[in-house]
Scaffold this motif. Structure first.
Motif, PDB file in Angstrom:
ATOM      1  N   ALA A 198       2.375   0.978   3.205  1.00 42.44           N
ATOM      2  CA  ALA A 198       2.137   1.186   4.800  1.00 42.44           C
ATOM      3  C   ALA A 198       0.983   0.217   5.188  1.00 42.44           C
ATOM      4  O   ALA A 198      -0.087   0.564   4.474  1.00 42.44           O
ATOM      5  N   GLY A 199       0.833  -0.053   6.343  1.00 48.83           N
ATOM      6  CA  GLY A 199      -0.263  -0.858   6.890  1.00 48.83           C
ATOM      7  C   GLY A 199      -0.710  -1.951   6.213  1.00 48.83           C
ATOM      8  O   GLY A 199       0.127  -2.804   5.955  1.00 48.83           O
ATOM      9  N   HIS A 200      -1.897  -2.037   5.605  1.00 50.72           N
ATOM     10  CA  HIS A 200      -2.346  -2.944   5.134  1.00 50.72           C
ATOM     11  C   HIS A 200      -1.901  -3.064   3.685  1.00 50.72           C
ATOM     12  O   HIS A 200      -1.718  -4.227   2.978  1.00 50.72           O
ATOM     13  N   SER A 201      -1.593  -1.911   2.957  1.00 48.28           N
ATOM     14  CA  SER A 201      -0.891  -1.810   1.714  1.00 48.28           C
ATOM     15  C   SER A 201       0.415  -2.525   1.741  1.00 48.28           C
ATOM     16  O   SER A 201       0.809  -3.180   0.496  1.00 48.28           O
ATOM     17  N   PHE A 202       1.221  -2.605   2.744  1.00 47.44           N
ATOM     18  CA  PHE A 202       2.181  -3.552   2.701  1.00 47.44           C
ATOM     19  C   PHE A 202       2.065  -5.062   2.443  1.00 47.44           C
ATOM     20  O   PHE A 202       2.956  -5.793   2.166  1.00 47.44           O
ATOM     21  N   LEU A 203       0.822  -5.384   2.910  1.00 45.71           N
ATOM     22  CA  LEU A 203       0.353  -6.934   2.739  1.00 45.71           C
ATOM     23  C   LEU A 203       0.534  -7.081   1.181  1.00 45.71           C
ATOM     24  O   LEU A 203       0.954  -8.315   0.818  1.00 45.71           O
ATOM     25  N   LEU A 204       0.236  -5.992   0.205  1.00 48.59           N
ATOM     26  CA  LEU A 204       0.368  -6.476  -1.074  1.00 48.59           C
ATOM     27  C   LEU A 204       1.807  -6.409  -1.821  1.00 48.59           C
ATOM     28  O   LEU A 204       2.121  -7.201  -2.590  1.00 48.59           O
ATOM     29  N   ALA A 205       2.510  -5.556  -1.005  1.00 57.82           N
ATOM     30  CA  ALA A 205       4.041  -5.754  -1.394  1.00 57.82           C
ATOM     31  C   ALA A 205       4.452  -6.767  -0.908  1.00 57.82           C
ATOM     32  O   ALA A 205       5.172  -7.646  -1.776  1.00 57.82           O
ATOM     33  N   ILE A 210       9.896  -0.630   5.926  1.00 58.53           N
ATOM     34  CA  ILE A 210      10.248   0.323   7.048  1.00 58.53           C
ATOM     35  C   ILE A 210       9.330  -0.222   8.190  1.00 58.53           C
ATOM     36  O   ILE A 210       8.253  -0.191   8.210  1.00 58.53           O
ATOM     37  N   ASP A 211      10.122  -0.770   9.151  1.00 58.59           N
ATOM     38  CA  ASP A 211       9.111  -1.390  10.336  1.00 58.59           C
ATOM     39  C   ASP A 211       8.185  -0.646  11.117  1.00 58.59           C
ATOM     40  O   ASP A 211       7.120  -1.264  11.153  1.00 58.59           O
ATOM     41  N   SER A 212       8.646   0.522  10.952  1.00 57.59           N
ATOM     42  CA  SER A 212       7.554   1.729  11.707  1.00 57.59           C
ATOM     43  C   SER A 212       6.116   1.708  10.990  1.00 57.59           C
ATOM     44  O   SER A 212       5.344   2.320  11.468  1.00 57.59           O
ATOM     45  N   ALA A 270       4.300  -3.019  13.970  1.00 50.76           N
ATOM     46  CA  ALA A 270       4.586  -1.940  14.853  1.00 50.76           C
ATOM     47  C   ALA A 270       3.745  -1.464  15.881  1.00 50.76           C
ATOM     48  O   ALA A 270       3.749  -0.663  16.636  1.00 50.76           O
ATOM     49  N   GLY A 271       2.371  -1.890  15.485  1.00 54.82           N
ATOM     50  CA  GLY A 271       1.064  -1.437  16.291  1.00 54.82           C
ATOM     51  C   GLY A 271       0.140  -0.854  15.232  1.00 54.82           C
ATOM     52  O   GLY A 271       1.006  -0.059  14.554  1.00 54.82           O
ATOM     53  N   PRO A 272      -1.192  -1.064  14.956  1.00 48.51           N
ATOM     54  CA  PRO A 272      -1.729  -0.635  13.852  1.00 48.51           C
ATOM     55  C   PRO A 272      -1.939   1.011  13.973  1.00 48.51           C
ATOM     56  O   PRO A 272      -1.965   1.831  12.866  1.00 48.51           O
ATOM     57  N   VAL A 273      -2.245   1.358  15.295  1.00 43.26           N
ATOM     58  CA  VAL A 273      -2.323   2.946  15.466  1.00 43.26           C
ATOM     59  C   VAL A 273      -1.194   3.642  15.207  1.00 43.26           C
ATOM     60  O   VAL A 273      -1.028   4.549  14.406  1.00 43.26           O
ATOM     61  N   THR A 274       0.208   2.920  15.615  1.00 43.49           N
ATOM     62  CA  THR A 274       1.471   3.548  15.476  1.00 43.49           C
ATOM     63  C   THR A 274       1.633   3.567  13.945  1.00 43.49           C
ATOM     64  O   THR A 274       2.331   4.775  13.539  1.00 43.49           O
ATOM     65  N   SER A 275       1.584   2.467  13.253  1.00 38.54           N
ATOM     66  CA  SER A 275       1.809   2.516  11.900  1.00 38.54           C
ATOM     67  C   SER A 275       0.811   3.529  10.900  1.00 38.54           C
ATOM     68  O   SER A 275       1.373   4.219  10.026  1.00 38.54           O
ATOM     69  N   SER A 276      -0.198   3.692  11.295  1.00 34.12           N
ATOM     70  CA  SER A 276      -1.142   4.394  10.756  1.00 34.12           C
ATOM     71  C   SER A 276      -0.779   5.868  10.856  1.00 34.12           C
ATOM     72  O   SER A 276      -0.926   6.809   9.963  1.00 34.12           O
ATOM     73  N   ARG A 277      -0.420   6.302  12.388  1.00 32.70           N
ATOM     74  CA  ARG A 277       0.103   7.546  12.384  1.00 32.70           C
ATOM     75  C   ARG A 277       1.444   8.085  11.856  1.00 32.70           C
ATOM     76  O   ARG A 277       1.419   8.954  11.002  1.00 32.70           O
ATOM     77  N   ASN A 278       2.326   6.974  11.392  1.00 29.91           N
ATOM     78  CA  ASN A 278       3.704   7.260  11.186  1.00 29.91           C
ATOM     79  C   ASN A 278       3.202   7.251   9.292  1.00 29.91           C
ATOM     80  O   ASN A 278       4.322   8.080   8.832  1.00 29.91           O
ATOM     81  N   GLU A 279       2.451   6.725   8.913  1.00 29.99           N
ATOM     82  CA  GLU A 279       2.083   6.887   7.574  1.00 29.99           C
ATOM     83  C   GLU A 279       1.613   8.257   7.093  1.00 29.99           C
ATOM     84  O   GLU A 279       2.082   8.707   6.076  1.00 29.99           O
TER      85      GLU A 279
END
Length: 238
Positions: free
Chosen positions: A44-51, A69-71, A76-85
């Motif tokens: 999720a977030g920056h970790s997805f860059l490695l995936a 997972i788009d969200s 999806a927006g860094p604040v949004t993706s961080s919250r969703n994680e």
């Protein structure tokens, strides 16, 4: 610049001490691929860059698939993706989209190992019988889980690959400032080393390995098309 390079090299030296573990993991992944399995990566977030970095890349394995997972993505927006994680329920809500088989290897990338989404993915992959590996920093073990189980990622997975990235990620300090991010560089190095070992072990037991050739080299398309055809039932390349 010199200090940043020096500190990154120190982390890479620590990672290199896991060579035997990486060889053993590569052997298991090689066996799984020989049985028809693929490598799936989640972050999720920056970790997805490695995936995503391991997917459809020159010099990389063909049977590699990022779990989208788009969200949970920065788009999806860094604040949004961080919250969703950090929020439970996001991964289970998408479980109907997952194609995880017992012969697969699922690598879950989460530097802190504490957030709900990677923990839920670990539970999901384990339930489906896959080999589950985490790429994380064990420097974060005192940071409590955000999942209701109370478990951290390293308590769920089969194998932990430790990046040793410091808490806060940065390897440089000036007063109250911590900077010079390290998790992407170290994580990418470990993953590429692991994939390289898998390729070498595949070549040791068979005449060729499914490795992408750069599309910027003449006559590469025929080989890449053949490999994509081989795995198109599990991975979408179009």
């Amino acid at each position: 610049m010199h200090q940043y390079f020096k500190n990154i090299q120190q982390l890479l030296n620590q990672v290199e001490q896991q060579e035997q573990l990486l060889k053993e993991v590569a052997a298991t992944i090689t066996t799984n691929i020989s049985k028809g399995g693929i490598i799936q990566l989640f972050g999720a977030g920056h970790s997805f860059l490695l995936a995503e970095e391991q997917f459809y890349r020159a010099g990389g394995l063909v049977p590699v698939k990022p779990i989208y997972i788009d969200s949970l993505m920065l788009a999806a927006g860094p604040v949004t993706s961080s919250r969703n994680e950090r929020t439970e329920g996001v991964v289970p809500a998408h479980r109907h989209l997952f194609d995880i088989c017992p012969e697969d290897t699922v690598i879950i990338i989460s530097t802190s190992g504490r957030n709900a989404a990677p923990i839920e993915m670990a539970f999901e992959a384990k339930e489906r019988g896959a080999l589950v590996i985490s790429l994380q920093s064990l420097c974060y073990t005192k940071q409590e889980s955000t999942h209701s189980s109370g478990k951290r990622l390293e308590e769920i997975v089969d194998i932990v690959l430790n990046t040793s990235v410091p808490v806060g990620d940065g390897v440089l300090h000036s007063g109250d400032y911590q900077y010079g991010a390290s998790s992407t560089i170290v994580g990418a190095t470990m993953l590429n080393a692991l994939v390289s070992m898998v390729i070498e072990q595949l070549l040791a037991v068979q005449q060729e390995a499914p490795v992408f050739v750069s599309n910027n080299i003449n006559e590469s398309s025929a080989k890449n098309e053949k490999y994509c055809k081989q795995f198109e039932k599990r991975i979408t390349f179009n």
